[in-house]
Every structure is written in structure tokens, then in C-alpha cells.
Design a protein around this motif. Structure first.
Motif, PDB file in Angstrom:
ATOM      1  N   ALA A 134       0.833  -1.208   0.000  1.00 30.40           N
ATOM      2  CA  ALA A 134       0.000   0.000   0.000  1.00 30.40           C
ATOM      3  C   ALA A 134       0.864   1.254   0.000  1.00 30.40           C
ATOM      4  N   THR A 135       1.943   1.233   0.804  1.00 30.11           N
ATOM      5  CA  THR A 135       2.842   2.394   0.870  1.00 30.11           C
ATOM      6  C   THR A 135       3.525   2.632  -0.471  1.00 30.11           C
ATOM      7  N   ALA A 138       0.940   3.887  -3.082  1.00 28.95           N
ATOM      8  CA  ALA A 138       0.521   5.263  -2.795  1.00 28.95           C
ATOM      9  C   ALA A 138       1.621   6.254  -3.158  1.00 28.95           C
ATOM     10  N   ASN A 139       2.875   5.906  -2.874  1.00 32.55           N
ATOM     11  CA  ASN A 139       3.996   6.787  -3.213  1.00 32.55           C
ATOM     12  C   ASN A 139       4.130   6.963  -4.722  1.00 32.55           C
ATOM     13  N   VAL A 141       1.720   6.644  -6.958  1.00 31.50           N
ATOM     14  CA  VAL A 141       0.591   7.465  -7.401  1.00 31.50           C
ATOM     15  C   VAL A 141       0.865   8.945  -7.137  1.00 31.50           C
ATOM     16  N   ALA A 142       1.332   9.260  -5.935  1.00 27.80           N
ATOM     17  CA  ALA A 142       1.587  10.660  -5.580  1.00 27.80           C
ATOM     18  C   ALA A 142       2.663  11.278  -6.488  1.00 27.80           C
ATOM     19  N   GLU A 145       1.286  11.618 -10.089  1.00 28.01           N
ATOM     20  CA  GLU A 145       0.320  12.723 -10.174  1.00 28.01           C
ATOM     21  C   GLU A 145       1.059  14.044 -10.364  1.00 28.01           C
ATOM     22  N   LYS A 193      -5.615   5.326  -8.038  1.00 26.63           N
ATOM     23  CA  LYS A 193      -5.663   5.957  -6.719  1.00 26.63           C
ATOM     24  C   LYS A 193      -6.958   5.586  -5.994  1.00 26.63           C
ATOM     25  N   LEU A 196      -6.861   2.104  -4.321  1.00 28.64           N
ATOM     26  CA  LEU A 196      -5.834   1.810  -3.314  1.00 28.64           C
ATOM     27  C   LEU A 196      -6.388   1.251  -1.996  1.00 28.64           C
ATOM     28  N   VAL A 207      -6.284  -2.867  -8.074  1.00 25.30           N
ATOM     29  CA  VAL A 207      -5.172  -1.909  -8.149  1.00 25.30           C
ATOM     30  C   VAL A 207      -4.226  -2.310  -9.279  1.00 25.30           C
TER      31      VAL A 207
END
Length: 400
Positions: A134-135, A138-139, A141-142, A145, A193, A196, A207
Motif C-alpha cells: 500500500a505504501t 501510494a507513493n 501514485v503521488a 500525479e 488511486k 488503493l 489496483v
């Protein structure tokens, strides 16, 4: 000698250099931000772009400096695990700071690299722990983006700088297509996103599907800004990697382990086939256009492109054979050890034809430079390995 006290001193020395760098960058940003004097020369747009990049990079450099301080304090207290975590954060933040100076191609490559890493992690078997996965996702995706947002601004800047002349029409079409491709990638990333939260429940399927879609869309964007030779070099690297993985799977003595190794290879090989088909079509189109274009020797250029297209078409045929072989081997592995030799030969032949096409299209000077770059990279890797070996020897002696 490799004590916490020594490492803390090294950390503080690096911190001092980071402080100096921060001051210089801050001064540069302020200098280029000053308005031009009345009646003076118009502002330097390139300098203002650099200043904008500096302003974007400074917060990451600030975060890196803070983590350096944390690492030094942890080393003072001999808390090596905490120091290591801080140092990893330093590397991440400095990498992001450097990224702020990247151009269109650099940002696309970084987005593609991170997205590929996410897809690989989500596809991994056995899966990573849910929290780690998940971490990581998410990283990615960020970061992507942010990159896609910056790319939108860069594309609009390029379009705004083009006049209505006929010679700029092709560039205008390129950046208009890029805006459409960027939006498609951003939409896919938004779907990734949104999916997630399912990772916390141990469900990575949705995902992974969105991550794969995002990777495909970024690949579409990537194709707009990289030459055919660059795509061929990338395809050769990927095909060589799949060949190595196929050979490794053959060495598995356990049936379950062989099945696990073979499972993703058919899909990978099919992806290489699809890419090779697209490149062959592009080369054929370029060959047709070259025969009509004003050039020193249009006939020779058209012939070279046509020969390269033939080589890639041959590679495509061998890739199809390899794909079929891998699919059949995956099915057969449930009951017996499959014979992968024909598949390995097809993969090797495909790789050879790709390399033949590269040799036709790439000037000798560029080939020599590529070889030098590869040799330099190998030398750096050998130096790192030797340093690690010496470090391990020191640790072993200290342990005695």
C-alpha cells in the motif's frame, strides 16, 4: 574504524555541503526573480524556468537536510536502524529535488519507471506484505500525479511558444497529441488511486488492473517523445531480460517453483511482440516517406529503413513463436518438466534481429558512445561491488 562516531562525522560533512547548496540555490532563485530594470533587456525566459525549478526543488532539499540532522543524531546515539531510515529519506528527497530540473523526456521516463516498479510489485508472488504494498503504490501514485501535472504545464508552454508557421505545424501536432495522451494517463492514474483502499483488505487485483492501464497510457505518451532507435534499444533490453528469466525457470527443480517462474513470461513476451509490431509498422511508414523526402540520398535512406523494418518483422515472428512456446510450457508444467530449448532459441533469434535493426539505424559514433556508457556503468558496478566486499571483510575481521 567504521564506527557510529565516524559515520556521524561523515553525515555532518554532507549536511554542511547541503547547507551550502541550499544557500546557492536560494540566491540564484532570488536573483532571477528580480524584475528587469526599466528600459532594460527583456527577462531571460530560460533563467526564469531554472528559477522556477529551484523553487520547486528547495522544499525537498529542506526535507533532506532535516533527515540528515536526524541521521546524525541517531548515529550519535548508536541507533543504526533509525539512522538508516533517515538516510533513505535523504536519498528519496534529494532524488525528488533533482527531478524538479527534468525536462519532458526525463519526467516521462521517471513516471514510466515508477509505474513499472508498481506493476512489478503488485504482480509479485508471493505478494508483499499489505502495508508495504500500500505504501509503495501510494507513493508511486503521488509522484506520478505530480509529474503528469508538471507535464501538462510544460506541454502548454511549448504550444504557447510556437508561432503559426508551417515548420512548427508538426511540433504543434506533437504537443496536442501529448496533451491527449497525458490526460488519458492521468485518468487511469486516478482510477488506480481510487482503488488503493482495497490493498488494506489484501485485494490487489483492482489496483493491479488500474496500474497496468496507467502503465499502458504512459507508454503511449512515451512513444511520442522517443525515437525508433530508443524504442528498439528498450525492446532489446526487455527481450534480453525475458530470455534470462526463461533460462532461469528451466533450472527450477520444483514443479511449483517452475510454474511460478513461467506464469508471467507468456504475457511479457506477448508485450514484446506487440511493441515490435508497432515499431516495424513505424519503420515501414518512415521508409515510404523517406523515398519522397528531400535528402542527400533518399533512396539509400529508404532502403536502410526498409531493411530495419524487415529485421524487426523477423524478430516479431520469432517472438510469436516464443510466446506460443511459453504458453504451452506454462500449461505443461503442471504435470511434467517442459522443454524450453525451442523457446529459448526463438527468443535469442528475436533479440539478434532487433540488434541487427539497431545496427542499421544507429550511426557508428553513437554505437561507440553506447558501448563506452555501458563499459563505464560496468566499471562503476564493479567498483561498488569491490567496495562492498572490502566493507564486508572489515566487518568480518571486527566480528572475529
Amino acid at each position: 574504524w567504521l564506527s557510529s562516531e565516524y559515520l556521524a562525522g561523515q553525515e555532518r560533512a554532507i549536511r554542511a555541503r547541503a547547507e551550502e547548496l541550499h544557500q546557492r540555490l536560494e540566491a540564484g532563485a532570488l536573483e532571477t526573480s528580480d524584475p528587469a530594470p526599466s528600459g532594460g533587456a527583456p527577462p531571460d525566459q530560460a533563467a526564469h524556468k531554472v528559477a522556477a525549478s529551484i523553487r520547486l526543488a528547495l522544499p525537498y532539499l529542506d526535507a533532506a537536510r532535516a533527515s540528515m540532522d536526524g541521521a546524525a543524531r541517531s548515529l550519535d546515539a548508536n541507533k543504526l536502524a533509525v539512522a538508516t531510515a533517515n538516510q533513505e529519506t535523504v536519498i528519496d528527497q534529494l532524488t525528488l529535488a533533482i527531478e524538479q530540473f527534468g525536462d519532458v523526456r526525463a519526467l516521462i521516463e521517471l513516471a514510466y519507471g515508477d509505474q513499472t516498479q508498481a506493476v512489478a510489485a503488485l504482480s509479485q508472488t508471493p505478494p508483499l506484505p499489505a502495508r508495504d504494498l500500500a505504501t509503495l503504490a501510494a507513493n508511486v501514485v503521488a509522484r506520478n500525479e505530480n509529474r503528469l501535472t508538471r507535464l501538462e504545464g510544460l506541454f502548454h508552454e511549448e504550444l504557447a511558444g510556437l508561432d503559426a508557421s508551417e515548420q512548427n505545424e508538426q511540433k504543434k501536432q506533437l504537443f496536442e497529441q501529448a496533451l491527449i495522451a497525458r490526460q488519458a494517463a492521468a485518468d487511469a492514474l486516478s482510477r488506480m488511486k481510487a482503488s488503493l483502499p482495497t490493498l488494506a483488505r489484501g485485494d490487489s487485483a483492482s489496483v493491479l488492473a488500474a496500474a497496468n492501464e496507467t502503465q499502458t497510457k504512459i507508454e503511449d505518451l512515451r512513444r511520442l517523445f522517443f525515437s525508433v532507435v530508443e524504442h528498439l534499444l528498450d525492446l532489446a533490453r526487455q527481450q534480453a531480460d525475458t530470455l534470462d528469466q526463461t533460462a532461469s525457470s528451466q533450472t527450477q527443480s520444483d514443479i511449483a517453483a517452475m510454474q511460478q517462474a513461467l506464469a508471467p513470461l507468456g504475457t511479457k513476451q506477448q508485450e514484446h511482440t506487440t511493441m515490435a509490431e508497432a515499431i516495424a509498422q513505424a519503420l515501414k511508414g518512415q521508409a515510404d516517406q523517406a523515398g519522397q523526402a528531400p535528402a542527400a540520398d533518399p533512396a539509400q535512406q529508404a532502403q536502410t529503413l526498409a531493411e530495419a523494418a524487415t529485421e524487426v518483422t523477423s524478430a516479431t515472428n520469432f517472438m510469436r513463436d516464443a510466446t506460443q512456446g511459453l504458453v504451452e510450457a506454462d500449461k505443461a508444467a503442471a504435470t511434467l518438466s517442459p522443454d524450453l530449448e525451442p523457446t529459448l532459441k526463438s527468443q535469442a533469434q528475436a533479440l539478434q534481429h532487433i540488434q541487427n535493426a539497431i545496427a542499421l539505424l544507429q550511426p557508428p559514433e553513437a554505437q561507440k558512445q553506447d558501448q563506452k556508457d555501458q563499459q563505464k556503468e560496468q566499471q562503476q558496478q564493479q567498483s561498488q561491488q569491490q567496495a562492498q566486499k572490502r566493507l564486508q571483510e572489515i566487518r568480518d575481521r571486527e566480528a572475529e
